[in-house]
Design an enzyme around this catalytic site. Sequence first.
Site, mmCIF file in Angstrom:
data_model
loop_
_atom_site.group_PDB
_atom_site.id
_atom_site.type_symbol
_atom_site.label_atom_id
_atom_site.label_comp_id
_atom_site.label_asym_id
_atom_site.label_seq_id
_atom_site.Cartn_x
_atom_site.Cartn_y
_atom_site.Cartn_z
ATOM 1 N N ASP A 127 3.055 -11.622 5.186
ATOM 2 C CA ASP A 127 4.243 -12.479 5.023
ATOM 3 C C ASP A 127 5.513 -11.659 4.799
ATOM 4 O O ASP A 127 6.623 -12.162 4.992
ATOM 5 C CB ASP A 127 4.049 -13.481 3.876
ATOM 6 C CG ASP A 127 3.833 -12.857 2.502
ATOM 7 O OD1 ASP A 127 3.774 -11.618 2.395
ATOM 8 O OD2 ASP A 127 3.705 -13.627 1.519
ATOM 9 N N TYR A 150 7.460 -0.448 4.090
ATOM 10 C CA TYR A 150 6.123 -1.023 4.311
ATOM 11 C C TYR A 150 6.225 -2.238 5.235
ATOM 12 O O TYR A 150 5.544 -2.331 6.255
ATOM 13 C CB TYR A 150 5.472 -1.428 2.974
ATOM 14 C CG TYR A 150 4.329 -2.413 3.158
ATOM 15 C CD1 TYR A 150 3.138 -2.027 3.747
ATOM 16 C CD2 TYR A 150 4.463 -3.750 2.760
ATOM 17 C CE1 TYR A 150 2.093 -2.944 3.946
ATOM 18 C CE2 TYR A 150 3.437 -4.667 2.946
ATOM 19 C CZ TYR A 150 2.253 -4.256 3.543
ATOM 20 O OH TYR A 150 1.236 -5.160 3.740
ATOM 21 N N LYS A 154 4.778 -2.779 9.072
ATOM 22 C CA LYS A 154 3.855 -3.872 9.410
ATOM 23 C C LYS A 154 4.452 -4.752 10.518
ATOM 24 O O LYS A 154 3.733 -5.236 11.390
ATOM 25 C CB LYS A 154 3.549 -4.729 8.172
ATOM 26 C CG LYS A 154 2.729 -4.033 7.099
ATOM 27 C CD LYS A 154 1.327 -3.644 7.555
ATOM 28 C CE LYS A 154 0.442 -4.842 7.813
ATOM 29 N NZ LYS A 154 -0.946 -4.407 8.149
HETATM 30 P P1 NAD Z 1 -5.720 -1.547 0.504
HETATM 31 O O1 NAD Z 1 -4.592 -0.582 0.281
HETATM 32 O O2 NAD Z 1 -6.517 -2.022 -0.644
HETATM 33 O O3 NAD Z 1 -6.744 -0.930 1.566
HETATM 34 C C1 NAD Z 1 -6.337 -0.238 2.704
HETATM 35 C C2 NAD Z 1 -7.573 0.471 3.277
HETATM 36 O O4 NAD Z 1 -7.178 1.131 4.501
HETATM 37 C C3 NAD Z 1 -8.137 1.553 2.360
HETATM 38 O O5 NAD Z 1 -9.540 1.462 2.303
HETATM 39 C C4 NAD Z 1 -7.707 2.858 3.034
HETATM 40 O O6 NAD Z 1 -8.599 3.941 2.792
HETATM 41 C C5 NAD Z 1 -7.700 2.454 4.493
HETATM 42 N N1 NAD Z 1 -6.812 3.303 5.309
HETATM 43 C C6 NAD Z 1 -5.525 3.655 5.031
HETATM 44 N N2 NAD Z 1 -5.046 4.451 6.002
HETATM 45 C C7 NAD Z 1 -6.042 4.584 6.926
HETATM 46 C C8 NAD Z 1 -6.159 5.266 8.157
HETATM 47 N N3 NAD Z 1 -5.138 5.988 8.648
HETATM 48 N N4 NAD Z 1 -7.308 5.178 8.848
HETATM 49 C C9 NAD Z 1 -8.361 4.452 8.365
HETATM 50 N N5 NAD Z 1 -8.315 3.806 7.190
HETATM 51 C C10 NAD Z 1 -7.171 3.857 6.476
HETATM 52 O O7 NAD Z 1 -5.055 -2.763 1.299
HETATM 53 P P2 NAD Z 1 -5.337 -4.327 1.246
HETATM 54 O O8 NAD Z 1 -4.532 -4.926 0.182
HETATM 55 O O9 NAD Z 1 -6.785 -4.551 1.321
HETATM 56 O O10 NAD Z 1 -4.666 -4.776 2.629
HETATM 57 C C11 NAD Z 1 -5.434 -4.824 3.828
HETATM 58 C C12 NAD Z 1 -4.536 -5.301 4.961
HETATM 59 O O11 NAD Z 1 -4.042 -6.601 4.658
HETATM 60 C C13 NAD Z 1 -3.326 -4.423 5.215
HETATM 61 O O12 NAD Z 1 -3.114 -4.347 6.599
HETATM 62 C C14 NAD Z 1 -2.198 -5.183 4.533
HETATM 63 O O13 NAD Z 1 -0.960 -4.888 5.134
HETATM 64 C C15 NAD Z 1 -2.618 -6.605 4.751
HETATM 65 N N6 NAD Z 1 -2.154 -7.599 3.776
HETATM 66 C C16 NAD Z 1 -2.370 -7.409 2.445
HETATM 67 C C17 NAD Z 1 -1.986 -8.387 1.542
HETATM 68 C C18 NAD Z 1 -2.229 -8.242 0.054
HETATM 69 O O14 NAD Z 1 -1.791 -9.072 -0.712
HETATM 70 N N7 NAD Z 1 -2.963 -7.233 -0.394
HETATM 71 C C19 NAD Z 1 -1.332 -9.542 2.002
HETATM 72 C C20 NAD Z 1 -1.116 -9.701 3.364
HETATM 73 C C21 NAD Z 1 -1.538 -8.720 4.243
HETATM 74 O O1 TDX Z 2 4.598 -3.110 -11.842
HETATM 75 C C1 TDX Z 2 4.945 -4.091 -11.169
HETATM 76 N N1 TDX Z 2 5.812 -4.980 -11.729
HETATM 77 C C2 TDX Z 2 6.265 -6.089 -11.070
HETATM 78 O O2 TDX Z 2 7.043 -6.872 -11.621
HETATM 79 C C3 TDX Z 2 4.466 -4.331 -9.831
HETATM 80 C C4 TDX Z 2 3.503 -3.385 -9.172
HETATM 81 C C5 TDX Z 2 4.926 -5.456 -9.185
HETATM 82 N N2 TDX Z 2 5.804 -6.300 -9.772
HETATM 83 C C6 TDX Z 2 6.282 -7.488 -9.011
HETATM 84 C C7 TDX Z 2 6.854 -7.130 -7.650
HETATM 85 C C8 TDX Z 2 6.527 -8.353 -6.817
HETATM 86 O O3 TDX Z 2 7.544 -9.320 -6.974
HETATM 87 O O4 TDX Z 2 5.142 -8.299 -8.722
HETATM 88 C C9 TDX Z 2 5.229 -8.869 -7.417
HETATM 89 C C10 TDX Z 2 4.005 -8.460 -6.626
HETATM 90 O O5 TDX Z 2 4.075 -7.053 -6.409
HETATM 91 P P1 TDX Z 2 2.931 -6.268 -5.611
HETATM 92 O O6 TDX Z 2 1.621 -6.548 -6.227
HETATM 93 O O7 TDX Z 2 3.371 -4.857 -5.463
HETATM 94 O O8 TDX Z 2 2.920 -7.033 -4.212
HETATM 95 P P2 TDX Z 2 4.085 -7.302 -3.119
HETATM 96 O O9 TDX Z 2 5.150 -6.301 -3.214
HETATM 97 O O10 TDX Z 2 4.462 -8.747 -3.218
HETATM 98 O O11 TDX Z 2 3.250 -7.023 -1.760
HETATM 99 C C11 TDX Z 2 1.925 -7.560 -1.620
HETATM 100 O O12 TDX Z 2 1.898 -8.694 -0.813
HETATM 101 C C12 TDX Z 2 2.094 -8.544 0.552
HETATM 102 C C13 TDX Z 2 0.953 -6.499 -1.065
HETATM 103 O O13 TDX Z 2 1.033 -5.322 -1.850
HETATM 104 C C14 TDX Z 2 1.230 -6.200 0.362
HETATM 105 O O14 TDX Z 2 0.268 -5.266 0.882
HETATM 106 C C15 TDX Z 2 1.171 -7.493 1.129
HETATM 107 O O15 TDX Z 2 1.475 -7.274 2.479
#
Ligand code: NAD
Ligand code: TDX
Length: 335
Positions: A127, A150, A154
């Site tokens: 998002d 970031y 994406k």
């Molecule tokens: P994460 O950081 O927990 O995991 C990322 C994984 O990718 C790790 O296991 C890492 O080792 C692997 N990786 C990184 N670089 C690599 C490379 N060059 N080759 C192979 N593996 C590699 O991330 P996540 O939170 O699980 O997110 C997964 C996907 O979902 C991402 O594409 C992220 O953008 C997307 N996403 C995350 C969220 C969220 O809230 N976490 C929300 C929407 C979309």
């Molecule tokens: O220490 C903190 N204090 C704080 O206030 C951190 C780490 C975050 N925050 C706030 C920032 C954001 O408003 O909390 C909210 C969530 O932060 P994150 O967990 O870093 O997530 P965000 O930046 O929203 O991004 C996440 O959602 C979209 C994921 O990390 C991404 O990978 C995904 O694509």
Amino acid sequence: MSRKILVTGGAGFIGSNFIHYLAEKHPQDEIINLDKLTYAGNLDNLKGIADRPNYRFVRGDIADLELVDGLFQEGLDVAVNFAAETHVDRSIGDPDDFIRTDIYGTYTLLEAARRHGVGCFVQISTDEVYGSVEEGFSNERDPLMPRNPYAASKAGADRLAYSYFATYDLPVIITRASNNFGPYQYPEKVIPLFVTNALDSIPLPLYGDGLNVRDWLFVRDHCSAIDLLISRGEKGETYNIGGGNLLTNRELTARILEFLQLPETLIRRVRDREGHDRRYALDSSKLKKLGWEPEADFAAELETTIAWYRDNRWWWEKIKSGEFKEYYKKQYGNR
Ligand code: NAD
Ligand code: TDX
């Protein structure tokens, strides 16, 4: 019917939850997990999976064309690209790996898919590509206005994946999910960071005024949406996946402390994130038309998630005493 599925980034938070989900829902599927095991990759996330006969772990980089080419050459029914650098704060400090993995790595996968074919290529986007949405809800046709490295990397991968559909007819589906929560999330992200800090009586660093809004999605609901899209999504289309649980960071923090029965004096207001997006909110009606609904009760799953971190210190204590320590000092030391 058994499928051969490549999951990249399967040792990370969502990727590992997706592999657990597949193992339960589609036990006959053959899963290849390609993961570089960066700081965020953790094989502890895959307990109970490694011994399955139809599971294979390949340690490697999605930007390594030779390696990736070999995997697609085996003939894949599905590829789901989770692999990415994912933490906004790290991208602000040093965007380099984000460009390399999130954009170039996605390009490499798409190239291998183009050469050898694939039944369905799911690009996991986010998002954040819409940028900050002060009011209303983003739909899939809204302009992309990413505001941090970031999100921009994406967005690049998101549209590159689409271009392989439009240009080469590659069967691509793009998903844009909102903030996920659940077990196995690296404790740099706000929920596991705040929960594990609170459990150790370390202050919770709340950025700025704490009124930024995020739309929280239980990770299992994200997995079920991807599963549905693999079988029923239309190729070339983009789908939002929102939990529909909009909360300010202050509200979220209060809920965590309330559940743990800890005082709000643990909250420390710190300098805001640079370019901090104020609000994300998704319109998920396009996906819902295919029959998806989030199943999670938000309050209940937030509690099970907090309880999971409380009860699984073995999982996060290792992480917090490793690479994370240096990162934390650098990130929060002078805020
Ligand atoms: P994460 O950081 O927990 O995991 C990322 C994984 O990718 C790790 O296991 C890492 O080792 C692997 N990786 C990184 N670089 C690599 C490379 N060059 N080759 C192979 N593996 C590699 O991330 P996540 O939170 O699980 O997110 C997964 C996907 O979902 C991402 O594409 C992220 O953008 C997307 N996403 C995350 C969220 C969220 O809230 N976490 C929300 C929407 C979309
Ligand atoms: O220490 C903190 N204090 C704080 O206030 C951190 C780490 C975050 N925050 C706030 C920032 C954001 O408003 O909390 C909210 C969530 O932060 P994150 O967990 O870093 O997530 P965000 O930046 O929203 O991004 C996440 O959602 C979209 C994921 O990390 C991404 O990978 C995904 O694509």
